[in-house]
Design an enzyme around this catalytic site. Structure first.
Site, short mmCIF file in Angstrom:
data_model
loop_
_atom_site.label_atom_id
_atom_site.label_comp_id
_atom_site.label_asym_id
_atom_site.label_seq_id
_atom_site.Cartn_x
_atom_site.Cartn_y
_atom_site.Cartn_z
N SER A 188 0.83 -1.21 0.00
CA SER A 188 0.00 0.00 0.00
C SER A 188 0.87 1.26 0.00
O SER A 188 2.02 1.24 0.44
CB SER A 188 -0.90 0.03 1.23
OG SER A 188 -1.68 -1.13 1.31
N1 SAH Z 1 -0.62 -5.04 4.10
C1 SAH Z 1 0.04 -5.29 2.87
C2 SAH Z 1 -0.80 -4.81 1.69
C3 SAH Z 1 -0.99 -5.92 0.77
S1 SAH Z 1 -2.23 -5.75 -0.46
C4 SAH Z 1 1.45 -4.67 2.84
O1 SAH Z 1 1.79 -3.94 3.76
O2 SAH Z 1 2.20 -4.92 1.89
C5 SAH Z 1 -3.50 -6.80 0.18
C6 SAH Z 1 -3.13 -8.22 0.49
O3 SAH Z 1 -4.31 -8.89 0.93
C7 SAH Z 1 -2.64 -9.03 -0.71
O4 SAH Z 1 -1.41 -9.60 -0.41
C8 SAH Z 1 -3.71 -10.11 -0.89
O5 SAH Z 1 -3.21 -11.35 -1.35
C9 SAH Z 1 -4.26 -10.22 0.51
N2 SAH Z 1 -5.62 -10.79 0.61
C10 SAH Z 1 -6.69 -10.59 -0.22
N3 SAH Z 1 -7.74 -11.30 0.22
C11 SAH Z 1 -7.34 -11.97 1.34
C12 SAH Z 1 -7.97 -12.88 2.23
N4 SAH Z 1 -9.22 -13.30 2.06
N5 SAH Z 1 -7.24 -13.36 3.26
C13 SAH Z 1 -5.95 -13.00 3.45
N6 SAH Z 1 -5.30 -12.15 2.63
C14 SAH Z 1 -5.98 -11.64 1.59
#
Ligand code: SAH
Length: 253
Positions: free
Chosen positions: A103
């Site tokens: 993000s």
């Molecule tokens: N917090 C992360 C942002 C990642 S983007 C960072 O600091 O880099 C969002 C993430 O949520 C992605 O990696 C995606 O694979 C994950 N995601 C989406 N749906 C999900 C679910 N149902 N359970 C766990 N992770 C999920």
């Protein structure tokens, strides 16, 4: 005469090797000193870059000092691909593996601020991704649990976080299920966008605790706080427009 020449020759040979290896050792030492200097310089540089990023976020309206200090202490470049390192300290989202994103720092800071974390609070993050947000929560002194649905991202984040000295509890699984065995949580942070507030996660909040999530479909979401006021009563408030990757059901290996 022959023996004498032999002696002189072996003396010269030994002297040559001694001189050569001394020169090599010296060169190596200097190289080591130099790479040591480089390591110090680059970690100082990264720290000051992270500090500048924190300062930029403060100017954009983030006021929680613990959030800003956390961001100023974390080497964001360690959480992204080497080819993108030049962009690591800009306030931008960046691609990570599996079509996901780390993000934008402002969004990380904004969500972290809305959590109003107190040290020692138990927080569940959904969407470990790169692990950067989890590092911010660790820096803020929280007891961090984080779930990721992509096994590869889960494994990479685990390694990155350990190397950076952070030890959140990381899980490979579907965030829609939460972690009933570790509930209840003081706070829950969702970093991918669900279309509806996930019911099982609501039930894993402590009474008085709250969840911060981007709520809505693919075309944009409202940053939302869902607070558990009592066993059965929840209230919602809305805090601006954002765009996140969708929260997807199930897991991928
Ligand atoms: N917090 C992360 C942002 C990642 S983007 C960072 O600091 O880099 C969002 C993430 O949520 C992605 O990696 C995606 O694979 C994950 N995601 C989406 N749906 C999900 C679910 N149902 N359970 C766990 N992770 C999920």
């Amino acid at each position: 005469m022959e023996t004498k020449t032999k002696h002189i020759l072996s003396f010269l040979l030994i002297a040559f090797f001694c001189a050569a290896s001394a020169a090599c050792a010296n060169h190596r030492n200097r190289q080591n000193e130099k790479s040591g200097e480089q390591v110090i310089n680059s970690s100082q540089k990264n720290r000051s870059e992270a500090g500048k990023l924190a300062e930029a976020l403060r100017k954009k309206g983030i006021s929680d000092k613990r959030v800003l200090t956390a961001i100023g202490n974390i080497s964001r470049h360690e959480f992204i691909d080497e080819n993108l390192r030049d962009f690591a300290y800009l306030d931008r989202p960046l691609p990570i593996e599996k079509g996901q994103t780390i993000s934008q720092p402002f969004t990380v800071a904004y969500q972290s601020e809305l959590l109003q974390l107190k040290p020692g609070e138990k927080v569940l993050e959904i969407g470990t991704g790169s692990g950067y947000q989890a590092a911010v929560l660790c820096e803020m002194g929280a007891d961090v649990y984080s779930i990721e649905r992509h096994q590869e991202l889960h494994e990479t984040a685990k390694e990155t976080l350990r190397k950076q000295g952070y030890h959140p509890q990381l899980f490979f699984g579907d965030g829609y299920e939460g972690l009933p065995e570790h509930a209840p949580f003081d706070k829950i942070l969702i970093t991918a966008a669900p279309e509806k507030v996930p019911e099982k996660l609501k039930q894993q909040l402590k009474i008085g605790g709250w969840m911060v999530l981007p709520l809505g479909g693919r075309h944009g979401q409202k940053m939302t706080i869902v607070k558990r006021e009592s066993e059965t009563r929840f209230t919602e408030s809305v805090h601006g427009d954002f765009i996140f990757v969708p929260m997807v059901e199930g897991t991928e290996k």
